[in-house]
Design an enzyme around this catalytic site. Structure first.
Site, PDB file in Angstrom:
ATOM      1  N   TYR A 190      20.816  20.153  25.390  1.00 12.32           N
ATOM      2  CA  TYR A 190      19.593  20.927  25.217  1.00 12.32           C
ATOM      3  C   TYR A 190      18.768  20.368  24.048  1.00 12.32           C
ATOM      4  O   TYR A 190      19.174  19.437  23.375  1.00 12.32           O
ATOM      5  CB  TYR A 190      19.931  22.402  24.960  1.00 12.32           C
TER       6      TYR A 190
ATOM      7  N   GLU B 275      17.590   6.537  31.067  1.00 13.03           N
ATOM      8  CA  GLU B 275      18.582   5.835  30.251  1.00 13.03           C
ATOM      9  C   GLU B 275      18.722   4.400  30.752  1.00 13.03           C
ATOM     10  O   GLU B 275      19.326   4.150  31.796  1.00 13.03           O
ATOM     11  CB  GLU B 275      19.926   6.561  30.309  1.00 13.03           C
TER      12      GLU B 275
END
Length: 395
Positions: A346, A365
């Site tokens: 989060y 990524e």
């Protein structure tokens, strides 16, 4: 490249003379009224620079233009004070040169100084780029945003939220230079014409969110209180390869008010090389600047580039819009990266963006391995990411 307006000239005539799309010339000269040019007024032509040539026996403007494969008119515009009929041997004339190759070198240790120099060179050569500071880092380094294009759809990319993931910055810059070259040379990228993107999309790009941290990883600690504190946080080690945070030891991608308390409960409770979310959300100037930018521009979609894993995170608390799925599936198709909707993490920029704006947000990524990824992976990473850059504009 600067030229001067002659009687009867227009921006349209310059577009024809230099074979540059008219919108790029208009946007390179924002203070110029295209319908009211003045004789002698300077005009910037993007994608060209001037080289000097010494007149040789038998030379004429026609011969020089023919040899250089340029129009005589472009040569006349570059030499407003020269008399083409009475050229003298040894006289120096300016020759317009179209730039057809990259002017930056992203395949190196890419710190904030390299980035600043590259942005300046690109802005000089391609003055239709809009460049501004959106804030400053802890150490006072400018956080630069560039914008390219005029479309209503605003697509945002950023890199180097995490210091040891700095390879994301030169990856972004490689595409920026390729896009600018394609625009000014009327070329395609992977079979797609770029000028329609320029008209339909405004790219908002912050290539380096965390310049202090990147410089720390690449160059080591500075000889001041910031460097001393970073050494202390790093337990006295001069190896900063594992450092993700900003210079104060705050993880900028754990700084956003999207279940921040959950991250704070399970992450370090004091400054650290990585993962410390701060004592409260949005304490760091870098994270604040990025939040304010999103609020100002209302991104149609947002891509935050990180390393590593070759995955794309695209959901948050079931708040992402339905079209996010189609977009991430296209990203996956063109890159081979795996889409992952939810992960037990989060307080990231992507999480907050989806939560507050309900628009598609993605954490991409790049690459595989251990951060910082070696520069010898650059070309492989770039080729996989290229399709994502393009898809973010057409999806």
């Amino acid at each position: 490249m600067d030229i001067q307006v002659r009687r009867g000239d227009s921006l349209w005539s310059y577009a024809n003379t230099f074979n540059i799309p008219l919108p790029l010339i208009i946007d390179s000269n924002p203070s110029v009224n295209p319908s009211a040019l003045s004789i002698g007024q300077p005009i910037q032509i993007p994608g060209y620079w001037l080289s000097e040539y010494s007149v040789q026996p038998g030379d004429s403007f026609y011969a020089i233009a023919t040899r250089e494969r340029i129009s005589i008119d472009s040569l006349l515009l570059a030499n407003p004070d020269a008399n083409p009929i009475t050229l003298q041997i040894g006289q120096v004339v300016n020759v317009p040169q179209r730039v057809t190759t990259s002017i930056i070198n992203p395949r190196q240790n890419y710190d904030s100084i390299v980035l600043a120099n590259d942005l300046e060179e690109l802005a000089d050569l391609y003055p239709f780029i809009r460049r501004r500071s959106i804030g400053n880092s802890v150490m006072g380094k400018e956080l630069i945003e560039i914008q390219i294009g005029n479309g209503e759809k605003v697509v945002h990319w950023n890199g180097s939220f995490h210091a040891n993931e700095w390879i994301t910055t030169p990856i972004i810059m490689e595409f920026v230079n390729s896009y600018l070259l394609a625009l000014t040379n009327n070329e395609n990228i992977r079979g797609r014409t770029m000028l329609p993107f320029y008209d339909q999309v405004t790219l908002s790009i912050v290539p380096m969110v965390n310049p202090d941290g990147v410089d720390l990883v690449i160059n080591g600690p500075s000889e001041d209180t910031y460097g001393e504190e970073a050494l202390r946080i790093n337990n006295g080690s001069t190896d900063f390869s594992g450092w993700k945070a900003n210079i104060r030891g705050v993880d900028l991608n754990n700084q956003y008010p999207a279940n921040w308390a959950i991250e704070a409960e399970r992450k370090p409770d004091q400054p650290a090389p990585r993962d410390f979310p701060g004592y409260q959300p949005l304490t760091e100037p870098e994270s604040v600047a990025m939040a304010e930018l999103a609020g100002e521009l209302s991104f149609e979609k947002m891509l935050a580039f990180h390393t590593q894993g070759e995955v794309i995170y695209w959901g948050y608390e079931n708040l992402e819009p339905p079209r996010s799925r189609a977009i991430v599936n296209e990203f996956s198709r063109v890159s081979g990266y795996d889409p992952i909707r939810y992960v037990y993490s989060y307080a990231g920029y992507k999480d907050w963006f989806i939560q507050d704006f309900r628009e598609p947000g993605f954490t991409v990524e790049l690459g595989q391995g251990i951060n910082p990824l070696p520069i010898n992976q650059f070309d492989e990473i770039y080729q996989k990411t290229l399709g994502i850059f393009l898809a973010s504009m057409y999806m």
